[in-house]
Design a protein around this motif. Sequence first.
Motif, PDB file in Angstrom:
ATOM      1  N   VAL A  34       0.725  -1.536   0.233  1.00  0.00           N
ATOM      2  CA  VAL A  34      -0.019  -0.071   0.390  1.00  0.00           C
ATOM      3  C   VAL A  34       0.853   1.245  -0.440  1.00  0.00           C
ATOM      4  O   VAL A  34       2.056   0.977   0.211  1.00  0.00           O
ATOM      5  CB  VAL A  34      -0.852   0.137   0.984  1.00  0.00           C
ATOM      6  N   GLN A  35       0.660   2.427  -0.332  1.00  0.00           N
ATOM      7  CA  GLN A  35       1.434   3.414  -0.656  1.00  0.00           C
ATOM      8  C   GLN A  35       2.139   3.862   0.851  1.00  0.00           C
ATOM      9  O   GLN A  35       2.357   4.728   0.930  1.00  0.00           O
ATOM     10  CB  GLN A  35       0.450   4.242  -1.482  1.00  0.00           C
ATOM     11  N   PHE A  36       0.099   4.236   1.696  1.00  0.00           N
ATOM     12  CA  PHE A  36       0.846   4.638   2.530  1.00  0.00           C
ATOM     13  C   PHE A  36       2.837   4.318   3.477  1.00  0.00           C
ATOM     14  O   PHE A  36       2.951   5.187   3.793  1.00  0.00           O
ATOM     15  CB  PHE A  36      -0.011   4.190   4.083  1.00  0.00           C
ATOM     16  N   CYS A  37       2.857   3.808   3.290  1.00  0.00           N
ATOM     17  CA  CYS A  37       4.004   2.982   4.068  1.00  0.00           C
ATOM     18  C   CYS A  37       5.029   1.589   3.389  1.00  0.00           C
ATOM     19  O   CYS A  37       5.680   1.022   3.634  1.00  0.00           O
ATOM     20  CB  CYS A  37       3.322   1.658   5.667  1.00  0.00           C
ATOM     21  N   TRP A  38       4.985   2.592   2.177  1.00  0.00           N
ATOM     22  CA  TRP A  38       5.666   1.641   1.125  1.00  0.00           C
ATOM     23  C   TRP A  38       7.411   1.903   1.810  1.00  0.00           C
ATOM     24  O   TRP A  38       8.159   1.196   1.378  1.00  0.00           O
ATOM     25  CB  TRP A  38       5.362   2.331  -0.296  1.00  0.00           C
ATOM     26  N   LYS A  39       7.580   3.035   2.417  1.00  0.00           N
ATOM     27  CA  LYS A  39       9.414   3.801   2.456  1.00  0.00           C
ATOM     28  C   LYS A  39       9.621   2.435   3.425  1.00  0.00           C
ATOM     29  O   LYS A  39      10.557   2.182   3.783  1.00  0.00           O
ATOM     30  CB  LYS A  39       9.990   4.950   2.519  1.00  0.00           C
ATOM     31  N   TYR A  40       8.759   2.180   4.817  1.00  0.00           N
ATOM     32  CA  TYR A  40       8.760   1.742   5.492  1.00  0.00           C
ATOM     33  C   TYR A  40       8.806   0.342   5.017  1.00  0.00           C
ATOM     34  O   TYR A  40       9.912  -0.667   5.532  1.00  0.00           O
ATOM     35  CB  TYR A  40       7.546   1.662   6.772  1.00  0.00           C
ATOM     36  N   ASN A  41       7.730  -0.576   4.517  1.00  0.00           N
ATOM     37  CA  ASN A  41       7.622  -2.242   4.503  1.00  0.00           C
ATOM     38  C   ASN A  41       9.690  -1.805   3.287  1.00  0.00           C
ATOM     39  O   ASN A  41       9.804  -3.089   3.299  1.00  0.00           O
ATOM     40  CB  ASN A  41       6.574  -2.129   3.595  1.00  0.00           C
ATOM     41  N   LEU A  42       9.721  -1.648   2.373  1.00  0.00           N
ATOM     42  CA  LEU A  42      10.875  -1.198   1.490  1.00  0.00           C
ATOM     43  C   LEU A  42      11.824  -1.447   2.546  1.00  0.00           C
ATOM     44  O   LEU A  42      12.522  -2.264   2.816  1.00  0.00           O
ATOM     45  CB  LEU A  42      11.426  -0.015   0.719  1.00  0.00           C
ATOM     46  N   VAL A  43      12.088  -0.589   3.322  1.00  0.00           N
ATOM     47  CA  VAL A  43      13.186  -0.433   4.687  1.00  0.00           C
ATOM     48  C   VAL A  43      13.524  -2.415   4.728  1.00  0.00           C
ATOM     49  O   VAL A  43      13.893  -3.663   5.305  1.00  0.00           O
ATOM     50  CB  VAL A  43      13.670   0.329   4.905  1.00  0.00           C
ATOM     51  N   ARG A  44      12.118  -2.906   5.346  1.00  0.00           N
ATOM     52  CA  ARG A  44      11.989  -4.560   6.624  1.00  0.00           C
ATOM     53  C   ARG A  44      12.087  -5.335   5.325  1.00  0.00           C
ATOM     54  O   ARG A  44      12.279  -6.584   6.075  1.00  0.00           O
ATOM     55  CB  ARG A  44      10.443  -4.062   6.928  1.00  0.00           C
ATOM     56  N   LEU A  45      11.741  -5.587   4.290  1.00  0.00           N
ATOM     57  CA  LEU A  45      11.424  -6.238   3.181  1.00  0.00           C
ATOM     58  C   LEU A  45      13.291  -7.092   3.093  1.00  0.00           C
ATOM     59  O   LEU A  45      13.992  -6.996   3.162  1.00  0.00           O
ATOM     60  CB  LEU A  45      11.199  -5.790   1.722  1.00  0.00           C
ATOM     61  N   GLN A  46      14.206  -5.250   2.920  1.00  0.00           N
ATOM     62  CA  GLN A  46      15.486  -5.547   2.560  1.00  0.00           C
ATOM     63  C   GLN A  46      16.291  -6.282   3.984  1.00  0.00           C
ATOM     64  O   GLN A  46      16.909  -7.105   4.126  1.00  0.00           O
ATOM     65  CB  GLN A  46      16.266  -4.121   2.295  1.00  0.00           C
ATOM     66  N   GLU A  47      15.525  -5.973   5.462  1.00  0.00           N
ATOM     67  CA  GLU A  47      16.565  -6.128   6.245  1.00  0.00           C
ATOM     68  C   GLU A  47      15.779  -7.401   6.657  1.00  0.00           C
ATOM     69  O   GLU A  47      16.814  -8.089   6.892  1.00  0.00           O
ATOM     70  CB  GLU A  47      15.662  -5.483   7.407  1.00  0.00           C
ATOM     71  N   ILE A  48      15.033  -8.258   5.900  1.00  0.00           N
ATOM     72  CA  ILE A  48      14.577  -9.530   6.330  1.00  0.00           C
ATOM     73  C   ILE A  48      15.674 -10.189   5.681  1.00  0.00           C
ATOM     74  O   ILE A  48      16.065 -11.577   5.471  1.00  0.00           O
ATOM     75  CB  ILE A  48      12.890 -10.023   5.596  1.00  0.00           C
ATOM     76  N   PHE A  49      15.639  -9.558   4.460  1.00  0.00           N
ATOM     77  CA  PHE A  49      16.319 -10.533   3.234  1.00  0.00           C
ATOM     78  C   PHE A  49      17.865 -10.287   2.921  1.00  0.00           C
ATOM     79  O   PHE A  49      18.612 -10.646   2.130  1.00  0.00           O
ATOM     80  CB  PHE A  49      15.412 -10.753   2.110  1.00  0.00           C
ATOM     81  N   LYS A  50      18.589  -9.813   3.925  1.00  0.00           N
ATOM     82  CA  LYS A  50      20.110  -8.757   4.311  1.00  0.00           C
ATOM     83  C   LYS A  50      20.733 -10.015   4.122  1.00  0.00           C
ATOM     84  O   LYS A  50      21.849  -9.887   2.990  1.00  0.00           O
ATOM     85  CB  LYS A  50      20.089  -8.563   5.236  1.00  0.00           C
ATOM     86  N   GLY A  51      20.670 -11.848   4.167  1.00  0.00           N
ATOM     87  CA  GLY A  51      21.717 -12.614   4.325  1.00  0.00           C
ATOM     88  C   GLY A  51      21.530 -13.401   2.758  1.00  0.00           C
ATOM     89  O   GLY A  51      22.447 -13.816   2.560  1.00  0.00           O
ATOM     90  N   GLU A  52      20.714 -12.411   2.267  1.00  0.00           N
ATOM     91  CA  GLU A  52      20.353 -13.344   0.442  1.00  0.00           C
ATOM     92  C   GLU A  52      21.048 -12.222  -0.211  1.00  0.00           C
ATOM     93  O   GLU A  52      21.215 -11.867  -0.991  1.00  0.00           O
ATOM     94  CB  GLU A  52      18.713 -13.334  -0.328  1.00  0.00           C
ATOM     95  N   GLY A  53      21.205 -10.601   0.292  1.00  0.00           N
ATOM     96  CA  GLY A  53      21.931 -10.087  -0.411  1.00  0.00           C
ATOM     97  C   GLY A  53      20.792  -9.528  -1.040  1.00  0.00           C
ATOM     98  O   GLY A  53      21.543  -8.593  -2.508  1.00  0.00           O
ATOM     99  N   CYS A  54      20.086  -9.137  -1.072  1.00  0.00           N
ATOM    100  CA  CYS A  54      18.630  -8.289  -1.081  1.00  0.00           C
ATOM    101  C   CYS A  54      18.835  -6.745  -1.284  1.00  0.00           C
ATOM    102  O   CYS A  54      18.685  -5.962  -0.669  1.00  0.00           O
ATOM    103  CB  CYS A  54      17.536  -8.508  -0.338  1.00  0.00           C
ATOM    104  N   GLU A  55      18.497  -6.398  -2.464  1.00  0.00           N
ATOM    105  CA  GLU A  55      18.234  -5.091  -3.096  1.00  0.00           C
ATOM    106  C   GLU A  55      16.940  -4.820  -2.793  1.00  0.00           C
ATOM    107  O   GLU A  55      16.953  -5.451  -3.590  1.00  0.00           O
ATOM    108  CB  GLU A  55      19.184  -4.831  -3.774  1.00  0.00           C
ATOM    109  N   ALA A  56      16.152  -3.902  -2.347  1.00  0.00           N
ATOM    110  CA  ALA A  56      15.212  -3.040  -2.739  1.00  0.00           C
ATOM    111  C   ALA A  56      14.760  -2.155  -3.159  1.00  0.00           C
ATOM    112  O   ALA A  56      15.763  -0.930  -2.940  1.00  0.00           O
ATOM    113  CB  ALA A  56      14.018  -2.828  -1.090  1.00  0.00           C
ATOM    114  N   LYS A  57      13.832  -2.469  -3.892  1.00  0.00           N
ATOM    115  CA  LYS A  57      13.866  -1.018  -5.185  1.00  0.00           C
ATOM    116  C   LYS A  57      12.599  -0.364  -5.747  1.00  0.00           C
ATOM    117  O   LYS A  57      11.868  -1.615  -5.601  1.00  0.00           O
ATOM    118  CB  LYS A  57      14.644  -0.681  -6.635  1.00  0.00           C
ATOM    119  N   LEU A  58      11.818   0.943  -5.200  1.00  0.00           N
ATOM    120  CA  LEU A  58      10.453   1.444  -5.947  1.00  0.00           C
ATOM    121  C   LEU A  58      10.409   0.704  -7.198  1.00  0.00           C
ATOM    122  O   LEU A  58      11.265   1.502  -8.151  1.00  0.00           O
ATOM    123  CB  LEU A  58      10.187   2.638  -4.815  1.00  0.00           C
ATOM    124  N   ARG A  59       9.369   0.316  -7.722  1.00  0.00           N
ATOM    125  CA  ARG A  59       9.436   0.909  -8.984  1.00  0.00           C
ATOM    126  C   ARG A  59       8.848   1.624  -9.758  1.00  0.00           C
ATOM    127  O   ARG A  59       7.637   2.251  -8.900  1.00  0.00           O
ATOM    128  CB  ARG A  59       8.821  -0.935  -9.737  1.00  0.00           C
TER     129      ARG A  59
END
Length: 126
Positions: A34-59
Amino acid sequence: MVEAASAKFVVVVDDTKLVSGLGGSGLAMPVEVVQFCWKYNLVRLQEIFKGEGCEAKLRVDGDGKPYVTDNSNYIVDLYFKTPIKDAGSAGKEISSLEGVVEHGLFLDMATDVIVAGKEGVTVQTK
């Protein structure tokens, strides 16, 4: 939603789409948020998968503005440098985040997979 309501879900691919594990291909794995908390979720998603070398980007669209889905949400694309260790757990963890609408793992949905390759066409059934 259509996939979940269907009696059969057939996937058609060429053999270049076959992988031993999910992630690590350099291709984006979308997460609709959802638009309301996209930045918060971007950071959370990247943090969850930091062990897989994940980079999260807004499309973004061609104008550099956030891409908006037909449900008025945004897409956060996840790029994994290594395969996801446990796709089932990853899917559950992504889905448990507030503000996440859906993710692109599509686990256990396909009933049949039709694969076209140099050797011809094969059909894999669940």
